[in-house]
Each structure stands twice: as C-alpha cells, then as structure tokens.
Motif scaffolding. Sequence first.
Motif, mmCIF file in Angstrom:
data_model
loop_
_atom_site.group_PDB
_atom_site.id
_atom_site.type_symbol
_atom_site.label_atom_id
_atom_site.label_comp_id
_atom_site.label_asym_id
_atom_site.label_seq_id
_atom_site.Cartn_x
_atom_site.Cartn_y
_atom_site.Cartn_z
ATOM 1 N N ARG A 102 12.620 57.635 36.552
ATOM 2 C CA ARG A 102 13.924 57.916 37.180
ATOM 3 C C ARG A 102 14.427 56.713 37.975
ATOM 4 O O ARG A 102 15.629 56.518 38.128
ATOM 5 C CB ARG A 102 13.860 59.182 38.023
ATOM 6 N N GLU A 103 13.510 55.878 38.490
ATOM 7 C CA GLU A 103 13.918 54.659 39.203
ATOM 8 C C GLU A 103 14.522 53.649 38.246
ATOM 9 O O GLU A 103 15.487 52.968 38.583
ATOM 10 C CB GLU A 103 12.728 54.038 39.945
ATOM 11 N N VAL A 104 13.939 53.523 37.070
ATOM 12 C CA VAL A 104 14.491 52.604 36.064
ATOM 13 C C VAL A 104 15.896 53.050 35.699
ATOM 14 O O VAL A 104 16.817 52.235 35.593
ATOM 15 C CB VAL A 104 13.599 52.543 34.807
ATOM 16 N N LEU A 105 16.072 54.353 35.532
ATOM 17 C CA LEU A 105 17.380 54.893 35.134
ATOM 18 C C LEU A 105 18.406 54.820 36.261
ATOM 19 O O LEU A 105 19.588 54.601 36.003
ATOM 20 C CB LEU A 105 17.228 56.346 34.669
ATOM 21 N N GLY A 106 17.961 54.979 37.508
ATOM 22 C CA GLY A 106 18.909 55.070 38.611
ATOM 23 C C GLY A 106 19.015 53.853 39.503
ATOM 24 O O GLY A 106 19.957 53.742 40.291
ATOM 25 N N ASN A 107 18.042 52.941 39.419
ATOM 26 C CA ASN A 107 18.038 51.796 40.330
ATOM 27 C C ASN A 107 17.388 50.591 39.654
ATOM 28 O O ASN A 107 16.423 50.014 40.167
ATOM 29 C CB ASN A 107 17.294 52.159 41.623
ATOM 30 N N LEU A 108 17.902 50.201 38.505
ATOM 31 C CA LEU A 108 17.300 49.104 37.747
ATOM 32 C C LEU A 108 17.272 47.810 38.553
ATOM 33 O O LEU A 108 16.276 47.085 38.533
ATOM 34 C CB LEU A 108 18.033 48.898 36.420
ATOM 35 N N ASP A 109 18.327 47.524 39.293
ATOM 36 C CA ASP A 109 18.349 46.289 40.088
ATOM 37 C C ASP A 109 17.217 46.270 41.113
ATOM 38 O O ASP A 109 16.567 45.247 41.312
ATOM 39 C CB ASP A 109 19.697 46.110 40.789
ATOM 40 N N GLY A 110 16.984 47.401 41.756
ATOM 41 C CA GLY A 110 15.888 47.498 42.721
ATOM 42 C C GLY A 110 14.532 47.348 42.054
ATOM 43 O O GLY A 110 13.631 46.687 42.588
ATOM 44 N N GLU A 132 11.817 52.861 29.176
ATOM 45 C CA GLU A 132 11.086 51.688 28.699
ATOM 46 C C GLU A 132 12.013 50.720 27.964
ATOM 47 O O GLU A 132 11.919 49.508 28.150
ATOM 48 C CB GLU A 132 9.944 52.116 27.768
ATOM 49 N N VAL A 133 12.908 51.253 27.151
ATOM 50 C CA VAL A 133 13.864 50.405 26.423
ATOM 51 C C VAL A 133 14.753 49.651 27.402
ATOM 52 O O VAL A 133 14.967 48.441 27.270
ATOM 53 C CB VAL A 133 14.713 51.243 25.437
ATOM 54 N N ILE A 134 15.254 50.348 28.403
ATOM 55 C CA ILE A 134 16.139 49.721 29.394
ATOM 56 C C ILE A 134 15.397 48.614 30.143
ATOM 57 O O ILE A 134 15.910 47.506 30.314
ATOM 58 C CB ILE A 134 16.692 50.782 30.368
ATOM 59 N N LEU A 135 14.167 48.904 30.567
ATOM 60 C CA LEU A 135 13.399 47.892 31.293
ATOM 61 C C LEU A 135 13.052 46.721 30.373
ATOM 62 O O LEU A 135 13.139 45.562 30.787
ATOM 63 C CB LEU A 135 12.132 48.509 31.893
ATOM 64 N N TRP A 136 12.704 46.995 29.126
ATOM 65 C CA TRP A 136 12.377 45.924 28.194
ATOM 66 C C TRP A 136 13.570 44.997 27.987
ATOM 67 O O TRP A 136 13.421 43.778 27.941
ATOM 68 C CB TRP A 136 11.891 46.499 26.869
ATOM 69 N N GLN A 137 14.756 45.558 27.882
ATOM 70 C CA GLN A 137 15.947 44.720 27.708
ATOM 71 C C GLN A 137 16.138 43.783 28.903
ATOM 72 O O GLN A 137 16.639 42.669 28.745
ATOM 73 C CB GLN A 137 17.195 45.586 27.494
ATOM 74 N N ALA A 138 15.723 44.226 30.076
ATOM 75 C CA ALA A 138 15.865 43.402 31.276
ATOM 76 C C ALA A 138 14.732 42.377 31.423
ATOM 77 O O ALA A 138 14.905 41.383 32.131
ATOM 78 C CB ALA A 138 15.912 44.306 32.517
#
Length: 125
Positions: A97-105, A22-28
């Motif tokens: 796991r998609e956020v962690l492994g394929n954020l661009d996608g 969630e943190v990673i996606l929020w930053q994006a």
Amino acid sequence: MYSPQITIARARELRRTMTLPEVILWQALRGRKLGGARFRRQHPVGPYILDFYCEDARLAVEVDGQGHEHPDQMRHDARRTAWLMLRGIIVHRIAAREVLGNLDGVLAGLKARVGGGLAPPPQGP
C-alpha cells in the motif's frame, strides 16, 4: 550464491507475474534510476527469491501485501530475514500500500538505504 534449479525457474515465473506494486516499484528502480544503484527483480539467493536486490548495497527489498500480516507468514519472513542477514544481506520491507500511495517516500527511503557510496550511472556520449 548457489540456488536450486527449481528456485531459478520459480524466479523466472515470478518475473512474468509481478504484482501491481512490484511493477510500479520496478519501473522506478530499473535502469539505475535510483542514484545509480543496480537492482535485480525476483532474484534467487539460495532457496529464496528476493523481490528486488541491490548487490552493491547487499540490500533485499521486499514488497509485502496483506498476506505478510498472517502469523505463519510473519514467522516464515523472520526465518528468511535471519538466513539472509547471516549472509550479509539487509532486508528492507515495504508495504504494498505504501508503494501504491507514497512511491516518492518509498524511493527516498530506498535511496537513503543504498547510500551515496554507489558510483553514478554511466553517462552516454
């Protein structure tokens, strides 16, 4: 839409204790980084709290960990999705796991969901 005080308080708590995906996606997403779309995190809607919500697109984005694969949780998620859909909110589920492994996608998929109908972000002087 009205949300009970307990839901609002829980949303505030969840903003402070977000999971790593969630943190990673929020930053994006924050600051209209995704095509000018404004997202809110841990946004209360009625009795539910949405991981991320874009009001312009009426899009709820849910980051699902392994717990969402349990049959009881899947039934709860289905009821929740139906409740939101009755109120015109589309639910887009993303595996953690998609956020962690394929954020661009993940971001490309979200950008397609919010579409080109949003106004571009405001430009500074």
